[in-house]
Design an enzyme around this catalytic site. Structure first.
Site, PDB file in Angstrom:
ATOM      1  CB  CYS A 184      -0.854   0.012   1.350  1.00 36.78           C
ATOM      2  SG  CYS A 184      -2.398  -1.042   0.959  1.00 36.78           S
TER       3      CYS A 184
ATOM      4  CG  ASN B  46       4.030 -17.515  -2.449  1.00 35.61           C
ATOM      5  OD1 ASN B  46       4.148 -18.640  -2.781  1.00 35.61           O
ATOM      6  ND2 ASN B  46       5.053 -16.696  -2.557  1.00 35.61           N
TER       7      ASN B  46
ATOM      8  CG  HIS C  12       2.003 -10.046  -3.880  1.00 37.57           C
ATOM      9  ND1 HIS C  12       1.610 -10.179  -2.461  1.00 37.57           N
ATOM     10  CD2 HIS C  12       3.087 -11.036  -4.141  1.00 37.57           C
ATOM     11  CE1 HIS C  12       2.536 -10.855  -1.811  1.00 37.57           C
ATOM     12  NE2 HIS C  12       3.411 -11.390  -2.787  1.00 37.57           N
TER      13      HIS C  12
ATOM     14  CG  HIS D 113       5.675 -13.692  -6.712  1.00 35.58           C
ATOM     15  ND1 HIS D 113       6.805 -13.141  -6.179  1.00 35.58           N
ATOM     16  CD2 HIS D 113       4.652 -13.855  -5.621  1.00 35.58           C
ATOM     17  CE1 HIS D 113       6.584 -12.988  -4.938  1.00 35.58           C
ATOM     18  NE2 HIS D 113       5.315 -13.551  -4.544  1.00 35.58           N
TER      19      HIS D 113
END
Ligand code: AMP
Ligand code: ZN
Length: 113
Positions: free
Chosen positions: A8, A87, A100, A102
């Site tokens: 953030c 993950n 998120h 990767h």
């Protein structure tokens, strides 16, 4: 925005990042500790941690994030392939509690547990 969340803070511009792509809802930047020749983090700007928190609106946002990853991979010339990883939680080694993806590529990738 979650005050203690490093992603953030990157989204808000409070912490620098090597940005590859940004629009009003998605930010893609280089991982600070790359584990492949190309290692990008693809972050929906909205703060939430887990796939189990996905609402229909967030599902659409994640869909657009995946679509963008496809375009970026093409732009980077990753014709030989690449990997996208999310993950989730402790056992998977999730260290940043902001969902998120990767993007790993640029070389052959091993596949281990
Ligand atoms: P995960 O372990 O799946 O939660 O992924 C978090 C990733 O964020 C790790 O690969 C870290 O190397 C990366 N990371 C942590 N802090 C930063 C930062 N300030 N800039 C870029 N990448 C970061
Ligand atoms: Zn966050």
């Amino acid at each position: 925005m979650e005050n203690s969340c490093i992603f953030c803070k990157i989204v808000a511009g409070e912490i620098p990042a090597s940005k590859v792509y940004e629009d009003d809802e998605i930010l893609i930047f280089s991982d600070i500790h790359p584990i492949a020749k190309i290692h990008l983090l693809c972050v929906p700007k909205e703060h939430f941690r887990l796939l189990s928190e996905v609402t229909p609106k967030r599902a659409a946002l994640l869909g657009r994030t995946m679509q963008k990853i496809g375009r970026i991979a093409e732009d980077l010339g990753l014709k030989e392939g690449y990997r996208v990883v999310i993950n989730q939680g402790e056992n998977a080694g999730q260290t940043v509690p902001h969902l998120h993806l990767h993007l790993l590529g640029g070389e052959p990738l091993g596949w281990e547990k």
